[in-house]
Design a protein around this motif. Structure first.
Motif, short mmCIF file in Angstrom:
data_model
loop_
_atom_site.label_atom_id
_atom_site.label_comp_id
_atom_site.label_asym_id
_atom_site.label_seq_id
_atom_site.Cartn_x
_atom_site.Cartn_y
_atom_site.Cartn_z
N CYS A 196 -5.72 -1.35 -4.82
CA CYS A 196 -5.34 -1.33 -5.52
C CYS A 196 -5.36 0.11 -6.06
O CYS A 196 -4.57 0.49 -6.81
CB CYS A 196 -5.95 -1.63 -6.67
SG CYS A 196 -6.41 -3.45 -6.17
N ASN A 197 -5.71 0.97 -5.36
CA ASN A 197 -5.52 2.71 -5.75
C ASN A 197 -6.15 3.20 -6.74
O ASN A 197 -5.02 3.39 -7.83
CB ASN A 197 -3.92 2.53 -5.42
CG ASN A 197 -3.80 3.85 -4.93
OD1 ASN A 197 -5.08 5.68 -4.55
ND2 ASN A 197 -2.59 5.04 -5.40
N PRO A 198 -7.49 2.71 -7.42
CA PRO A 198 -7.89 2.91 -8.18
C PRO A 198 -7.87 4.70 -8.79
O PRO A 198 -7.32 5.56 -7.51
CB PRO A 198 -9.43 2.78 -7.85
CG PRO A 198 -9.16 1.73 -7.09
CD PRO A 198 -8.81 2.08 -6.41
N ALA A 254 8.28 3.42 9.71
CA ALA A 254 7.55 2.25 9.20
C ALA A 254 5.75 2.18 10.17
O ALA A 254 5.96 2.21 11.13
CB ALA A 254 8.40 1.18 10.42
N SER A 255 5.53 1.78 9.03
CA SER A 255 4.01 1.44 9.48
C SER A 255 3.48 0.28 8.51
O SER A 255 4.16 -0.18 7.73
CB SER A 255 3.00 2.40 9.29
OG SER A 255 3.20 3.25 7.84
N GLU A 256 2.12 -0.03 9.17
CA GLU A 256 1.57 -1.50 7.60
C GLU A 256 1.20 -0.34 5.99
O GLU A 256 1.66 -1.24 5.48
CB GLU A 256 0.29 -1.21 8.26
CG GLU A 256 -0.98 -1.88 7.05
CD GLU A 256 -1.63 -2.47 8.17
OE1 GLU A 256 -3.56 -2.87 6.87
OE2 GLU A 256 -2.13 -2.51 8.91
N ALA A 257 1.03 0.73 6.51
CA ALA A 257 0.91 1.86 4.68
C ALA A 257 2.57 1.61 4.32
O ALA A 257 3.00 1.16 2.87
CB ALA A 257 0.54 2.69 4.94
N THR A 258 3.40 1.96 4.94
CA THR A 258 4.82 1.82 4.16
C THR A 258 5.77 0.68 4.08
O THR A 258 6.99 0.52 3.59
CB THR A 258 6.13 2.71 5.26
OG1 THR A 258 6.05 2.58 6.39
CG2 THR A 258 4.70 4.37 5.20
N ALA A 259 4.98 -0.25 4.74
CA ALA A 259 5.91 -1.61 4.86
C ALA A 259 5.35 -2.44 2.62
O ALA A 259 5.65 -3.00 3.04
CB ALA A 259 4.72 -2.26 5.86
N ALA A 260 4.56 -1.20 2.25
CA ALA A 260 4.12 -2.37 1.21
C ALA A 260 3.22 -1.24 0.76
O ALA A 260 2.08 -1.40 0.28
CB ALA A 260 2.51 -3.37 2.03
N PRO A 261 4.43 -0.44 0.28
CA PRO A 261 3.04 0.87 -0.09
C PRO A 261 2.23 0.11 -1.49
O PRO A 261 3.39 0.00 -2.58
CB PRO A 261 4.23 1.53 -0.88
CG PRO A 261 5.09 1.50 0.32
CD PRO A 261 5.50 -0.02 0.46
N HIS A 262 1.15 0.86 -1.57
CA HIS A 262 0.18 0.67 -2.98
C HIS A 262 0.71 0.72 -4.24
O HIS A 262 1.65 1.81 -4.76
CB HIS A 262 -1.23 0.49 -2.25
CG HIS A 262 -1.13 2.21 -2.41
ND1 HIS A 262 -1.21 3.24 -2.96
CD2 HIS A 262 -2.11 2.45 -1.29
CE1 HIS A 262 -1.32 4.52 -2.68
NE2 HIS A 262 -2.18 3.66 -1.62
N TYR A 263 -0.11 0.67 -5.49
CA TYR A 263 0.59 1.24 -6.74
C TYR A 263 0.07 3.14 -6.75
O TYR A 263 -0.23 3.41 -5.72
CB TYR A 263 -0.13 0.91 -7.74
CG TYR A 263 0.52 -0.68 -8.11
CD1 TYR A 263 1.24 -1.15 -7.94
CD2 TYR A 263 -0.39 -1.96 -7.30
CE1 TYR A 263 1.46 -2.51 -8.96
CE2 TYR A 263 -1.31 -3.56 -8.43
CZ TYR A 263 0.51 -3.45 -8.18
OH TYR A 263 0.90 -5.08 -8.62
N ALA A 264 1.34 3.51 -7.03
CA ALA A 264 1.56 5.40 -7.72
C ALA A 264 1.07 5.95 -6.01
O ALA A 264 0.85 6.84 -5.28
CB ALA A 264 -0.16 5.52 -8.28
N ALA A 265 1.70 4.92 -5.30
CA ALA A 265 2.29 5.61 -3.58
C ALA A 265 2.98 6.30 -3.97
O ALA A 265 3.61 7.02 -4.32
CB ALA A 265 2.18 4.74 -2.25
#
Length: 508
Positions: free
Chosen positions: A43-45, A385-396
């Motif tokens: 959620c990237n608080p 390509a990585s786990e993080a860049t495949a589904a960037p969280h809000y405000a990434a």
């Protein structure tokens, strides 16, 4: 379908109603174990958005410019979900007494409320908004989650991101003292309320009021920021191939198939076959509950049946699968080719701005306010390509920093004509993590390893956290020439083509 199409007054939605439901009552409905806390971080608080390695280049190098690629902040779900009226998207931000004033959320509201009435700059608002004139500057005043619309939490995320990056770049770029001219700043946003409102909040925190008044927002018709290089039949072909790969992954996990089907029947108010077999649509919907401290939904029991509810283990199981699937993306040739074609227009725009920065020292700040796909296309095209860049969280955020070596090379070694491009370098950072050394075309001759300002030993590092160690560790600088050569010479190698038109031609 979620674009803003009306002509609502930009400052008409400023007043807020008090809401006593805490935004992140995490332990109220969900057990705060390790698995759930890991999911909650998606959620990237705002309070967890911190500076990483941005701007941490020591030695004989000066920061010349920064390119910031943003995903919009927290939003409502993309599909109608059960009990959405019980999901509070305003949370603590509706009540000033319950909010951390350090994030300047209510100062931001006050600023926007008085923006159109300023006697010092009466023409600022129409000039600043440009093609977004008529868009509301903030999310709706109610705490209800609206489909695909930014929430007050999303505003706070971008305010914090702007504040964090200002601490990294403000003095080095001169954004804090109002010295920027209009030619020094270029800002793009897709034509969605959530990306427009996100970038306005980011700019408010990042720039001085004087610099802010010199900006004119520019519109991108595509979430890929492809500009003149959008139409590409081959991109659709590779997208469909990648979707087939994802479908095969999904079918190979029958327990996950059942989980998604059962949970979708509870979560979505109007479930259909597509939603019942889409783990990513379900993930998006469940994050609407998790990220806003809402109770997981239950469906009304049918005659003779027990009440069906979504349980925390459904959430953790689904997220474990989507994380596993994201790790498979790095090996997908179809995804790589799809992203290469979709990111070409954006990367071409970036390189053109970089070359202008080299020759004219402007623009010094370029911002692209987009979506998760925006960041995924670009990161994957660059080989990140990585786990993080495949589904960037809000405000990434993905940041490209441009540096110039103060000790310039001899004129005889510079390219003919124009300034010394060989004296310029760049870094790539994703959410504060330096990934420059992972870019394939940056490996080899030309890249520079910049050592820390002082030698580190066990005495110095024994009690330091990992983020601090990253800041103090050595960093890589990749020559600007490398990304120019990649774009012009090597970009379409995997398509057996030399240009965008030929690469986009469909072949059997």
């Amino acid at each position: 379908m979620y674009k803003y199409i009306g002509n609502e007054d930009p400052v008409s939605a400023m007043k807020r109603t008090s809401n006593d439901t805490p935004m992140r009552s995490f332990s109220k409905y969900l057990k705060p174990d390790i698995k759930m806390r890991r999911i909650f971080r998606l959620c990237n608080p705002p309070e967890e958005i911190t500076i990483g390695s941005e701007g941490q280049v020591h030695g004989n190098y000066s920061l010349e410019g920064v390119f910031v690629f943003l995903r919009h902040g927290d939003r409502g779900p993309l599909s109608h979900i059960r009990n959405i009226s019980n999901v509070n998207c305003a949370g603590d931000f509706a009540n000033p007494e319950n909010f951390d004033s350090d994030l300047n959320f209510h100062s931001y509201e006050y600023f926007l409320q008085n923006l159109s009435f300023s006697s010092k700059a009466p023409n600022f608002l129409p000039q600043f908004l440009g093609p977004f004139h008529g868009f509301p500057l903030v999310p709706p005043a109610t705490g209800e989650c609206q489909l695909a619309q930014l929430t007050p939490v999303g505003i706070a995320q971008l305010l914090k991101t702007g504040k964090v990056l200002r601490s990294a770049y403000g003095e080095k770029l001169g954004t804090s003292n109002g010295s920027f001219a209009s030619e020094d700043i270029v800002v793009y946003s897709t034509r969605y309320r959530r990306t427009f409102q996100s970038v306005v909040a980011f700019l408010y925190s990042f720039l001085s009021p004087e610099s802010l008044q010199r900006i004119v927002l520019r519109e991108s018709q595509s979430l890929a920021f492809c500009f003149d290089d959008c139409a590409c039949p081959a991109a659709e072909k590779y997208r469909r191939r990648f979707q087939l790969e994802s479908a095969r992954h999904f079918r190979s996990h029958p327990a996950v198939v059942k989980l998604v089907g059962d949970a979708a029947a509870v979560v979505f108010e109007m479930p259909d076959k597509a939603l019942s077999s889409d783990p990513h649509a379900l993930r998006d919907a469940l994050l609407a509950y998790v990220c806003h401290g809402a109770q997981l939904p239950c469906a009304e029991p049918r005659a003779g049946a027990r009440e069906a509810c979504v349980r925390p283990e459904h959430v953790t199981g689904l997220l474990a699968y989507t994380e596993w699937e994201a790790r498979q993306h790095a090996r997908s040739g179809s995804l790589r080719r799809w992203c290469l074609l979709r990111a070409y227009g954006l990367l071409r725009d970036v390189v053109s701005h970089v070359l202008r920065l080299v020759s004219e020292r402007r623009p010094r700040l370029v911002v692209y306010s987009g979506h998760d796909k925006t960041l995924q296309y670009l990161a994957t095209a660059l080989g990140l390509a990585s786990e993080a860049t495949a589904a960037p969280h809000y405000a990434a955020r993905l940041v490209l920093e441009v540096y110039k070596g103060r000790e310039q090379r001899p004129t005889s070694r510079r390219p003919e004509g124009g300034p010394a491009a060989r004296d310029f370098y760049f870094r790539l950072l994703f959410d504060g993590l330096d990934l420059t050394d992972r870019v394939q075309f940056c490996k080899g001759s030309g890249s520079i390893l910049v050592k820390p300002a002082r030698k580190l030993n066990a005495t110095h590092t024994g009690n330091l956290s990992a983020p601090v160690l990253r800041k103090m560790s050595a960093t890589y600088l990749c020559p600007i020439e490398s990304i120019v050569r990649f774009l012009h010479d090597d970009y379409f190698g995997s398509f057996n083509a030399t240009n965008f038109k030929d690469a986009c031609a469909t072949r059997s």
